[in-house]
Scaffold this active site. Structure first.
Site, PDB file in Angstrom:
ATOM      1  N   HIS A  39       0.823  -1.218   0.000  1.00 47.77           N
ATOM      2  CA  HIS A  39       0.000   0.000   0.000  1.00 47.77           C
ATOM      3  C   HIS A  39       0.855   1.266   0.000  1.00 47.77           C
ATOM      4  CE1 HIS A  39      -0.347   0.209   4.727  1.00 47.77           C
ATOM      5  NE2 HIS A  39       0.685   0.904   4.319  1.00 47.77           N
ATOM      6  N   ASN A  73      -3.904   3.483   0.900  1.00 50.70           N
ATOM      7  CA  ASN A  73      -4.559   2.896  -0.262  1.00 50.70           C
ATOM      8  C   ASN A  73      -4.191   1.422  -0.289  1.00 50.70           C
ATOM      9  OD1 ASN A  73      -5.735   5.299  -1.835  1.00 50.70           O
ATOM     10  ND2 ASN A  73      -3.645   5.956  -1.333  1.00 50.70           N
ATOM     11  N   GLU A  74      -5.102   0.629   0.236  1.00 57.45           N
ATOM     12  CA  GLU A  74      -4.833  -0.798   0.402  1.00 57.45           C
ATOM     13  C   GLU A  74      -4.969  -1.532  -0.932  1.00 57.45           C
ATOM     14  OE1 GLU A  74      -3.418  -1.259   2.979  1.00 57.45           O
ATOM     15  OE2 GLU A  74      -4.558  -1.063   4.829  1.00 57.45           O
ATOM     16  N   PRO A  75      -4.469  -2.774  -1.028  1.00 64.01           N
ATOM     17  CA  PRO A  75      -4.613  -3.536  -2.264  1.00 64.01           C
ATOM     18  C   PRO A  75      -6.065  -3.488  -2.762  1.00 64.01           C
ATOM     19  CG  PRO A  75      -3.218  -4.722  -0.755  1.00 64.01           C
ATOM     20  CD  PRO A  75      -3.697  -3.507  -0.015  1.00 64.01           C
ATOM     21  N   SER A  82      -7.019  -0.744  -4.438  1.00 61.70           N
ATOM     22  CA  SER A  82      -7.230   0.686  -4.720  1.00 61.70           C
ATOM     23  C   SER A  82      -6.831   0.998  -6.161  1.00 61.70           C
ATOM     24  CB  SER A  82      -6.381   1.547  -3.784  1.00 61.70           C
ATOM     25  OG  SER A  82      -6.759   1.349  -2.453  1.00 61.70           O
TER      26      SER A  82
END
Ligand code: F6R
Length: 633
Positions: free
Chosen positions: A153, A157-159, A161
């Site tokens: 990230h 913004n996590e996986p 996004s």
């Protein structure tokens, strides 16, 4: 180091350590600030939190204080903040930024911005829109500083996004929450959400620099730099930015092709270390023992250069095989009266003085328990130095159990010791009312430290080490009661140096976690390295060899290992029981992380894996092996 030729889709600069990289980034930021000031314009900076950028901020503060760098024209927007979050909470990014930077420079109040974690839910969306609008009114960010999460990230913004994602409320990934668990006093207390700047605004910044330190980041750094652009690894979006760079340390770079298999990228200098690395890599890749590798194996796997140097596979194979063979020894203190020309350790003196440094009270037995036992059994004078108290890793109920025991013991035997009783009663009162993430009072830390001390003594008794050879250093840098420790101080170094001077060892063993720049192990190693440097001109130091074991979770790469100490099944079992002496670290610990295995299981898996790889490479089949690398100071 130069930039790589291929494979890498983002310009990546590898620094030998995070200090050098942080200084370089700070200089780049300072140059932007100065240039903008000359032009009479504000410098708009996007800033990050977490452990990664701390040294950059420290360097900016130094430049402000010593070189007159002014932040009067600086406007900043931070990437993220947990939600909900009060600005003065220990975990708050507002507090982090004030402590790490803003309170130490001349940035005007009102010029710095961190997403507001106190807003009611219905106001968050408007806040996010306005946050972006403000940045746009300034014409966008001149510079964006980034870290990278273990899951790839950027910001929060996590996986998943997308590249055009906006500033928004984000649900945090489990990996992110596990990594933050230390700061929150356990996973259950970690915020489930955060407000994060979206990837779109990051991509619109005129310049982006992503920093990464430590081997735990290596996998995702490689994916981001060399893999496909994918929402699964949000940092990979930066491949599409025209002016983004990664500035990373060697540990974070370890999985890049140019580090892992440099011969596939460019011509390399075929010294002994490189040859060993290439041959081991080849053998594991084609699943053959070293002595069965053929000319075509070399030719078909990018190693024709190396083959040409030797003429035939046989000669390379035998050289590397012998080298591997010579790393194996059941005599970690040297084999008395033996020819030691091909052994990892010197034969003389027959009886050595050995000083094992253990960062926490259980690293000695977990990481080198088999070797520890052998050194003692083979007649060496083994000293153990426990560098820190390890008190934060003891659960509250464990401390409560011991404190109540003391009170009950005192009252039933009427051996009332008023001072001790006061301490223990205070601890019990605190523990019974302790709030989540509250920092332990000194009395509780004392009890937790004593619990671990008792366990370490118990291990030493089990191995056979006399009391006089056990040293508890309780280094001051560790004593904060929190995951966040103080920086290494002169006092810490002195304590370590005094002990080395007192013991005058022939061998020092230390946890060699060279990479992780934040953890206790690295600070403990820094203390030893500095102490050794200061003492190195002393007579006894010319006979002192330093062996590094890997303290944390990883093991040395096979090609790096200079001493491999095998263990029989019985020795593995003996080590397991030695680890069991650390009862406060069994059945789950306060900072367990993602790995649910207990310490004895991790230790056995790791030692068995090393033995299995040696065996795969065609060497004898052992039950398990402990591994060491020599530090030539
Ligand atoms: C922090 C942030 C995160 C961190 C990342 C790495 O503001 O946005 O993306 O940069 O989680 O964290 P550390 O540096 O603690 O490893």
């Amino acid at each position: 180091m130069e930039q790589a030729i291929s494979y890498e889709r983002i310009p990546t600069i590898i620094y030998s350590n995070s200090d050098d990289a942080s200084r370089a980034v700070a200089q780049e930021i300072a140059a932007i600030i100065r240039k903008k000031a000359l032009d009479g314009q504000p410098a708009i900076l996007g800033l990050a939190t977490g452990s990664t950028p701390k040294k950059v901020y420290a360097e900016l503060i130094r430049m402000h204080k010593e070189e007159g760098l002014s932040f009067q024209n600086v406007v900043t927007y931070n990437l993220d903040e947990y939600y909900p979050m009060e600005p003065d909470a220990v975990q708050s990014y507002v507090r982090f930024m004030r402590e790490q930077l803003f309170d130490h420079i001349d940035i005007p109040k009102g010029n710095w911005h961190v997403p507001d974690g106190t807003l009611p839910l219905e106001k968050v969306a408007d806040f996010c829109r306005d946050y972006e609008a403000q940045i746009e009114r300034y014409g966008g960010l001149d510079f964006q500083l980034l870290g990278i999460g273990r899951n790839g990230h950027i910001g929060f913004n996590e996986p998943g996004s997308l590249i055009n994602s906006k500033t928004r409320l984000m649900t945090l990934d489990l990996t992110t929450r596990v990594d933050a668990a230390g700061d929150f006093g356990g996973l259950a207390n970690v915020s489930k959400k955060a407000i994060t700047m979206g990837i779109q605004k990051i991509m619109q910044a005129k310049r982006v620099v992503l920093l990464a330190w430590g081997e735990h980041k290596a996998q995702n750094v490689a994916k981001a730099v060399e893999g496909a652009v994918t929402a699964d690894v949000p940092a990979s979006c930066l491949q599409l930015h025209e002016n983004a760079s990664f500035m990373i340390d060697t540990a974070a770079a370890a999985q890049l092709t140019r580090m892992k298999t440099p011969w596939l990228v460019d011509s390399v200098n075929w010294d002994k270390a490189m040859i060993k690395k290439a041959v081991i890599n080849l053998a594991l890749e084609v699943k053959k023992p070293v002595l069965k590798l053929t000319n075509s194996d070399y030719n078909e796997n990018g190693l024709s250069d190396l083959l040409a140097l030797y003429g035939q596979a046989y000669d390379i194979n035998i050289e590397v095989f012998n080298n591997l063979q010579h790393t194996i020894t059941g005599w970690p203190g040297g084999k008395p009266n033996a020819d030691d020309s091909n052994r990892p350790e010197r034969a003389y003196p027959n009886k050595k003085k050995v000083l094992i440094f253990s960062p926490h009270p259980d690293d000695d037995i977990i990481s080198m328990g088999g070797t520890f036992q052998r050194l003692h059994d083979q007649g060496h004078e083994v000293h153990v130095a426990y560098q820190t108290s390890g008190n934060i890793a003891v659960a509250d109920d464990e401390a409560l159990r011991f404190a109540e025991f003391v009170i009950d013991f005192n009252s039933s035997f009427e051996a009332n010791n008023p001072v001790a009783n006061r301490v223990y009663k205070e601890a019990v009162r605190f523990l019974k009312n302790k709030k989540d993430s509250e920092v332990d009072i000194a009395e509780v830390r004392e009890i937790k430290g004593l619990i671990r001390r008792g366990e370490a003594k118990n291990t030493c008794r089990y191995v056979g080490i006399p009391k006089e050879q056990i040293h508890f250093l309780d280094l001051p840098f560790y004593e904060t009661g929190m995951v966040q420790k103080k920086p290494l101080s002169e006092e810490d170094i002195q304590i370590v140096a005094n002990l080395i001077d007192e013991v005058q060892p022939h061998q020092i063993y230390a946890a060699g976690d060279l990479a992780d720049p934040h953890g206790t192990h690295k600070v403990c190693l820094d203390a030893i390295m500095e102490a050794v440097h200061r003492l190195k001109h002393r007579e006894f130091m010319s006979n002192c060899w330093v062996w590094l074991y890997k303290g944390a979770w990883q093991e040395w790469d096979i090609d790096q290992i200079e001493m491999a100490v095998p263990m029989s099944p019985d020795q593995v079992l003996k080590k397991r029981y030695g680890i069991f002496k650390h009862q406060s670290q069994k059945d789950g610990v306060p900072f367990q992380g993602t790995d649910a295995r207990e310490f004895w299981q991790r230790a056995e898996d790791r030692n068995q894996n090393t033995a299995a790889i040696y065996n795969q490479l065609g060497l004898a089949e052992y039950e398990a092996m402990e591994a060491f690398v020599r530090w030539r100071f």
